[in-house]
Design a protein around this motif. Sequence first.
Motif, PDB file in Angstrom:
ATOM      1  N   TYR A   1       0.821  -1.207   0.000  1.00  0.00           N
ATOM      2  CA  TYR A   1       0.000   0.000   0.000  1.00  0.00           C
ATOM      3  C   TYR A   1       0.859   1.263   0.000  1.00  0.00           C
ATOM      4  O   TYR A   1       1.898   1.315   0.677  1.00  0.00           O
ATOM      5  N   PRO A   2       0.404   2.319  -0.708  1.00  0.00           N
ATOM      6  CA  PRO A   2       1.192   3.554  -0.728  1.00  0.00           C
ATOM      7  C   PRO A   2       1.211   4.248   0.633  1.00  0.00           C
ATOM      8  O   PRO A   2       0.270   4.110   1.411  1.00  0.00           O
ATOM      9  N   ARG A   3       2.283   4.973   0.914  1.00  0.00           N
ATOM     10  CA  ARG A   3       2.402   5.771   2.142  1.00  0.00           C
ATOM     11  C   ARG A   3       1.763   7.133   1.883  1.00  0.00           C
ATOM     12  O   ARG A   3       1.909   7.689   0.794  1.00  0.00           O
ATOM     13  N   GLY A   4       1.111   7.671   2.903  1.00  0.00           N
ATOM     14  CA  GLY A   4       0.393   8.930   2.714  1.00  0.00           C
ATOM     15  C   GLY A   4       0.997  10.093   3.467  1.00  0.00           C
ATOM     16  O   GLY A   4       2.151  10.054   3.896  1.00  0.00           O
ATOM     17  N   LYS A   5       0.156  11.115   3.634  1.00  0.00           N
ATOM     18  CA  LYS A   5       0.620  12.387   4.214  1.00  0.00           C
ATOM     19  C   LYS A   5       0.392  12.489   5.706  1.00  0.00           C
ATOM     20  O   LYS A   5       0.770  13.480   6.314  1.00  0.00           O
ATOM     21  N   TYR A   6      -0.304  11.513   6.279  1.00  0.00           N
ATOM     22  CA  TYR A   6      -0.732  11.665   7.677  1.00  0.00           C
ATOM     23  C   TYR A   6      -0.253  10.527   8.571  1.00  0.00           C
ATOM     24  O   TYR A   6       0.067   9.428   8.095  1.00  0.00           O
ATOM     25  N   LEU A   7      -0.224  10.853   9.865  1.00  0.00           N
ATOM     26  CA  LEU A   7       0.023   9.847  10.903  1.00  0.00           C
ATOM     27  C   LEU A   7      -1.279   9.699  11.679  1.00  0.00           C
ATOM     28  O   LEU A   7      -1.921  10.711  11.999  1.00  0.00           O
ATOM     29  N   LEU A   8      -1.656   8.477  11.960  1.00  0.00           N
ATOM     30  CA  LEU A   8      -2.885   8.229  12.733  1.00  0.00           C
ATOM     31  C   LEU A   8      -2.495   7.602  14.064  1.00  0.00           C
ATOM     32  O   LEU A   8      -1.753   6.606  14.089  1.00  0.00           O
ATOM     33  N   LEU A   9      -2.980   8.195  15.145  1.00  0.00           N
ATOM     34  CA  LEU A   9      -2.680   7.682  16.488  1.00  0.00           C
ATOM     35  C   LEU A   9      -4.018   7.408  17.159  1.00  0.00           C
ATOM     36  O   LEU A   9      -4.928   8.257  17.095  1.00  0.00           O
ATOM     37  N   PHE A  10      -4.163   6.252  17.806  1.00  0.00           N
ATOM     38  CA  PHE A  10      -5.498   5.940  18.330  1.00  0.00           C
ATOM     39  C   PHE A  10      -5.465   5.015  19.539  1.00  0.00           C
ATOM     40  O   PHE A  10      -4.530   4.243  19.747  1.00  0.00           O
ATOM     41  N   ASP A  11      -6.504   5.166  20.334  1.00  0.00           N
ATOM     42  CA  ASP A  11      -6.843   4.194  21.373  1.00  0.00           C
ATOM     43  C   ASP A  11      -8.108   3.529  20.850  1.00  0.00           C
ATOM     44  O   ASP A  11      -9.183   4.135  20.865  1.00  0.00           O
ATOM     45  N   PRO A  12      -7.994   2.294  20.336  1.00  0.00           N
ATOM     46  CA  PRO A  12      -9.135   1.714  19.611  1.00  0.00           C
ATOM     47  C   PRO A  12     -10.372   1.489  20.477  1.00  0.00           C
ATOM     48  O   PRO A  12     -11.491   1.621  20.004  1.00  0.00           O
ATOM     49  N   LEU A  13     -10.159   1.140  21.760  1.00  0.00           N
ATOM     50  CA  LEU A  13     -11.318   0.951  22.640  1.00  0.00           C
ATOM     51  C   LEU A  13     -10.945   1.420  24.037  1.00  0.00           C
ATOM     52  O   LEU A  13     -10.324   0.690  24.806  1.00  0.00           O
ATOM     53  N   ASP A  14     -11.298   2.676  24.305  1.00  0.00           N
ATOM     54  CA  ASP A  14     -10.927   3.265  25.591  1.00  0.00           C
ATOM     55  C   ASP A  14     -11.966   2.928  26.647  1.00  0.00           C
ATOM     56  O   ASP A  14     -13.156   2.868  26.364  1.00  0.00           O
ATOM     57  N   GLY A  15     -11.461   2.740  27.887  1.00  0.00           N
ATOM     58  CA  GLY A  15     -12.361   2.435  29.000  1.00  0.00           C
ATOM     59  C   GLY A  15     -12.820   0.991  28.936  1.00  0.00           C
ATOM     60  O   GLY A  15     -13.915   0.639  29.386  1.00  0.00           O
ATOM     61  N   SER A  16     -11.966   0.116  28.381  1.00  0.00           N
ATOM     62  CA  SER A  16     -12.452  -1.232  28.051  1.00  0.00           C
ATOM     63  C   SER A  16     -12.792  -2.074  29.284  1.00  0.00           C
ATOM     64  O   SER A  16     -13.453  -3.098  29.147  1.00  0.00           O
ATOM     65  N   SER A  17     -12.381  -1.623  30.477  1.00  0.00           N
ATOM     66  CA  SER A  17     -12.816  -2.358  31.676  1.00  0.00           C
ATOM     67  C   SER A  17     -14.334  -2.208  31.868  1.00  0.00           C
ATOM     68  O   SER A  17     -14.943  -2.917  32.663  1.00  0.00           O
ATOM     69  N   ASN A  18     -14.942  -1.286  31.119  1.00  0.00           N
ATOM     70  CA  ASN A  18     -16.392  -1.086  31.220  1.00  0.00           C
ATOM     71  C   ASN A  18     -17.207  -1.985  30.295  1.00  0.00           C
ATOM     72  O   ASN A  18     -18.435  -2.020  30.393  1.00  0.00           O
ATOM     73  N   ILE A  19     -16.534  -2.676  29.385  1.00  0.00           N
ATOM     74  CA  ILE A  19     -17.281  -3.436  28.365  1.00  0.00           C
ATOM     75  C   ILE A  19     -18.180  -4.473  29.020  1.00  0.00           C
ATOM     76  O   ILE A  19     -19.373  -4.554  28.738  1.00  0.00           O
ATOM     77  N   ASP A  20     -17.573  -5.270  29.904  1.00  0.00           N
ATOM     78  CA  ASP A  20     -18.327  -6.390  30.464  1.00  0.00           C
ATOM     79  C   ASP A  20     -19.480  -5.935  31.351  1.00  0.00           C
ATOM     80  O   ASP A  20     -20.387  -6.715  31.626  1.00  0.00           O
ATOM     81  N   VAL A  21     -19.445  -4.675  31.818  1.00  0.00           N
ATOM     82  CA  VAL A  21     -20.547  -4.199  32.661  1.00  0.00           C
ATOM     83  C   VAL A  21     -21.516  -3.320  31.865  1.00  0.00           C
ATOM     84  O   VAL A  21     -22.404  -2.688  32.434  1.00  0.00           O
ATOM     85  N   ASN A  22     -21.335  -3.296  30.537  1.00  0.00           N
ATOM     86  CA  ASN A  22     -22.295  -2.621  29.659  1.00  0.00           C
ATOM     87  C   ASN A  22     -22.408  -1.122  29.939  1.00  0.00           C
ATOM     88  O   ASN A  22     -23.505  -0.562  29.979  1.00  0.00           O
ATOM     89  N   VAL A  23     -21.256  -0.510  30.187  1.00  0.00           N
ATOM     90  CA  VAL A  23     -21.201   0.944  30.375  1.00  0.00           C
ATOM     91  C   VAL A  23     -20.468   1.532  29.155  1.00  0.00           C
ATOM     92  O   VAL A  23     -19.644   0.857  28.547  1.00  0.00           O
ATOM     93  N   SER A  24     -20.759   2.806  28.830  1.00  0.00           N
ATOM     94  CA  SER A  24     -20.211   3.414  27.609  1.00  0.00           C
ATOM     95  C   SER A  24     -18.694   3.310  27.507  1.00  0.00           C
ATOM     96  O   SER A  24     -17.975   3.584  28.472  1.00  0.00           O
ATOM     97  N   VAL A  25     -18.238   2.933  26.324  1.00  0.00           N
ATOM     98  CA  VAL A  25     -16.812   2.953  25.989  1.00  0.00           C
ATOM     99  C   VAL A  25     -16.669   3.764  24.697  1.00  0.00           C
ATOM    100  O   VAL A  25     -17.673   4.249  24.158  1.00  0.00           O
ATOM    101  N   GLY A  26     -15.446   3.917  24.226  1.00  0.00           N
ATOM    102  CA  GLY A  26     -15.280   4.718  23.012  1.00  0.00           C
ATOM    103  C   GLY A  26     -13.969   4.443  22.328  1.00  0.00           C
ATOM    104  O   GLY A  26     -13.158   3.642  22.795  1.00  0.00           O
ATOM    105  N   SER A  27     -13.757   5.089  21.174  1.00  0.00           N
ATOM    106  CA  SER A  27     -12.480   5.058  20.463  1.00  0.00           C
ATOM    107  C   SER A  27     -11.997   6.501  20.373  1.00  0.00           C
ATOM    108  O   SER A  27     -12.811   7.399  20.174  1.00  0.00           O
ATOM    109  N   ILE A  28     -10.688   6.710  20.524  1.00  0.00           N
ATOM    110  CA  ILE A  28     -10.146   8.077  20.450  1.00  0.00           C
ATOM    111  C   ILE A  28      -9.097   8.103  19.339  1.00  0.00           C
ATOM    112  O   ILE A  28      -8.299   7.164  19.225  1.00  0.00           O
ATOM    113  N   PHE A  29      -9.069   9.191  18.546  1.00  0.00           N
ATOM    114  CA  PHE A  29      -8.042   9.262  17.497  1.00  0.00           C
ATOM    115  C   PHE A  29      -7.488  10.667  17.326  1.00  0.00           C
ATOM    116  O   PHE A  29      -8.141  11.655  17.675  1.00  0.00           O
TER     117      PHE A  29
END
Length: 358
Positions: free
Chosen positions: A105-133
Amino acid sequence: MLADRTTLVQFLIEERRRHPGSSGDLNGLILDVALACKAIANRVAAGALGGVLGSAEQTNVQGEVQQKLDLLANDYFLRSTEWGGHVAGMVSEELDEPYLPPAEYPRGKYLLLFDPLDGSSNIDVNVSVGSIFSILRAPQPGADADPGDYLQPGSQQVCAGYAIYGPSTMLVLSVGTGVHAFTLDPNLGEFFLTRQSIQIPSTTKEFAINASNQRFWEPAVQRYVEECLKGRSGPRHKDYNMRWVASLVAETHRILTRGGVFLYPRDSRDPAKPGKLRLLYEVNPVAYLIEQAGGAASTGRQRVLDVVPSNVHQRISFVFGAREEVERIEDYHSQTYEETSSLPLYGTRGLFRTTPVG
Ligand code: F6P
Ligand code: MN
């Protein structure tokens, strides 16, 4: 529905028209990220039916146990963004080393930095989680990113945002022209603009902090929280409310919705960890959104977006939200505590002191 609502695509195209020379790469990348978020939203919403709850029984570079959904979300981010030619490299909370797209794949102009699933200790208790970029310009567009390329101060971000997987899925982002929120219509699979130019009130009666760490806090934070707790009869002359979701995205979303202040301060628990939250993919993108919404974001000692990172997984103290409260907390830091080079020192010498330490 379609007639009176703006879609994410339409919003991004209209933003791009303000910059006639732009290539559309940034929009392409944001839409790829949005696709990853939609895929993650589906898996999060399926819960136990999707067979993805629970631990993956391995740890990340931070020594934290990874959930199955952490790894799945990381994969969605990589797969949806690596092929498009928009990125020169990526950094993820879940990957020890920066990631280069596969060679084909070609290299582009940007860098992407992310936390794919933040607050993941909340998943099993069905509380809001998110992704940050966070999106930065690649110093060497078209070439493989070097590890040092990611170490840019947060003020250099060209876009930052998060998706929140709550009762509804929302995408909240800024490309430097205010903060705008989009809600996912799950039937159409499309994000629609639902709040524009979000502004955070400069004062508040609500604070968020993990009070179980109180014994490890610095004097400035002790003082701030103590004054809030004294309420109407204390020096702040008003009663405060407190919240702690333990999900940075959910706390940020609350503050962007109804105001407030958030603190994850530096503490003396572990000298190797000056703060809990990660600078490049948690703190910087949230700080960018908060400033774009008229709030303030600080380490307690300086503006977050001015910090020059030293490491891609660096942790830092973080205070953000209502501008006047953040300024007050910075003021308390400068009054009550002089910089010391080692955290254990203030643990024994400075804690609970309200006068400058020696
Ligand atoms: O990613 C770190 C995180 O889960 C944040 O989302 C949240 O703000 C914080 O950690 C919660 O920390 P604690 O476990 O100390 O409450
Ligand atoms: Mn996180």
